[in-house]
Design an enzyme around this catalytic site. Structure first.
Site, PDB file in Angstrom:
ATOM      1  CG  LEU A  59      38.632  88.264  28.562  1.00  0.00           C
ATOM      2  CD1 LEU A  59      38.644  89.610  27.841  1.00  0.00           C
ATOM      3  CD2 LEU A  59      37.716  87.299  27.830  1.00  0.00           C
ATOM      4  CG  ASP A  60      43.026  82.618  27.147  1.00  0.00           C
ATOM      5  OD1 ASP A  60      42.809  82.197  28.297  1.00  0.00           O
ATOM      6  OD2 ASP A  60      42.712  81.999  26.120  1.00  0.00           O
ATOM      7  CE  LYS A  61      51.211  88.781  28.850  1.00  0.00           C
ATOM      8  NZ  LYS A  61      52.596  88.372  29.126  1.00  0.00           N
ATOM      9  CB  THR A  63      41.678  86.741  24.611  1.00  0.00           C
ATOM     10  OG1 THR A  63      42.106  85.475  24.095  1.00  0.00           O
ATOM     11  CG2 THR A  63      40.255  87.012  24.136  1.00  0.00           C
ATOM     12  NE  ARG A 165      44.203  80.410  22.588  1.00  0.00           N
ATOM     13  CZ  ARG A 165      45.222  80.515  23.445  1.00  0.00           C
ATOM     14  NH1 ARG A 165      45.016  80.960  24.679  1.00  0.00           N
ATOM     15  NH2 ARG A 165      46.443  80.180  23.053  1.00  0.00           N
TER      16      ARG A 165
END
Length: 243
Positions: A59-61, A63, A165
């Site tokens: 997961l993105d940092k 998110t 996104r």
């Protein structure tokens, strides 16, 4: 670490926003991998290499939400095969600027590195990898004819970097607070709600992760509520006038 499930083969956690999945430039420690190595006392799958042991997806940092990591090589290979075959149930909740139109649909594009900015992903005409997101507007906030914000459910068929996104931004409804794909400020009332909620990141949460356990065959499904910043923001958005 908020551990949702753990056995000898794998561990499922609810990752907080602000924690990178694995070490990288600028984030040598304080990552999910560091926390897992400490928690699992070194018993993480080595398949991902030294920097990414046990990591089969990310997961993105900024998110938040459910992530699974492998503790054995067999589990790593089994989970990787499930992700490669898109045989994983993944539902995300986004709070967006405006609302995507139509209110439900499927976004299918080629996604790859932006030719103009290597730190960004972009929809490409040629090259890249196929990215498929199914979405549905659950709630629109503000005037129904032109919503100021929305709560949107996204089901991932593929899991490309920054997929949701980029896809939501391509529909003119980027995640609120997204520093990379936000493109333009939200309405003043929405900005006020974001400030009151203390939102410091993109409003995106991995709410559901479901899969068949690669070793035991058990059907597993994990669901986590919105974290506090997104919950407060949704509460604030729900008070927007809808003439």
């Amino acid at each position: 670490l908020t551990v949702l499930f753990e056995d000898a083969h794998l561990i499922v956690v609810d990752k907080p926003a602000g924690m990178a999945a694995h070490p990288g430039p600028g984030t040598p420690d304080g990552t999910l991998v560091n926390a897992l190595l400490h928690h699992c006392a070194g018993s993480l799958s080595g398949v991902g290499g030294v920097a990414r042991p046990g990591i089969v997806h990310r997961l993105d940092k900024d998110t938040s939400g459910v992530m699974v990591a492998a503790k054995t090589d067999a589990a790593h290979q089994g989970l990787s095969a499930l992700f490669a075959a898109h045989d994983i149930d993944r539902l995300y909740i986004a709070l967006t600027r405006g609302a995507p139109n139509p209110s439900r649909g499927t976004i299918t594009t080629q996604l790859g590195r932006s030719p103009h900015d290597r730190k960004k992903m972009a929809i490409l005409r040629t090259g890249g990898r196929e990215a498929i997101t199914h979405y549905r507007v659950e709630t629109a906030f503000g005037p129904q004819t032109k919503p100021l914000a929305a709560r949107v459910s996204c089901w991932l068929e593929t899991g490309r970097t920054h997929q949701i996104r980029v896809h939501l931004a391509s529909k003119g409804a980027p995640c609120l607070g997204d520093p990379t794909y936000g493109s333009g400020p939200p309405a003043p009332a929405v900005r006020e709600a974001m400030a009151a909620a203390g939102l410091q990141r993109q409003a995106l949460h991995a709410a559901v992760l479901g899969f068949v356990h690669p070793i035991t065959g058990e059907i597993l499904r994990f669901e986590t509520p919105l974290p506090e910043d997104m919950r407060r923001l949704e509460e604030g958005l729900s008070r927007l006038p809808s003439p």
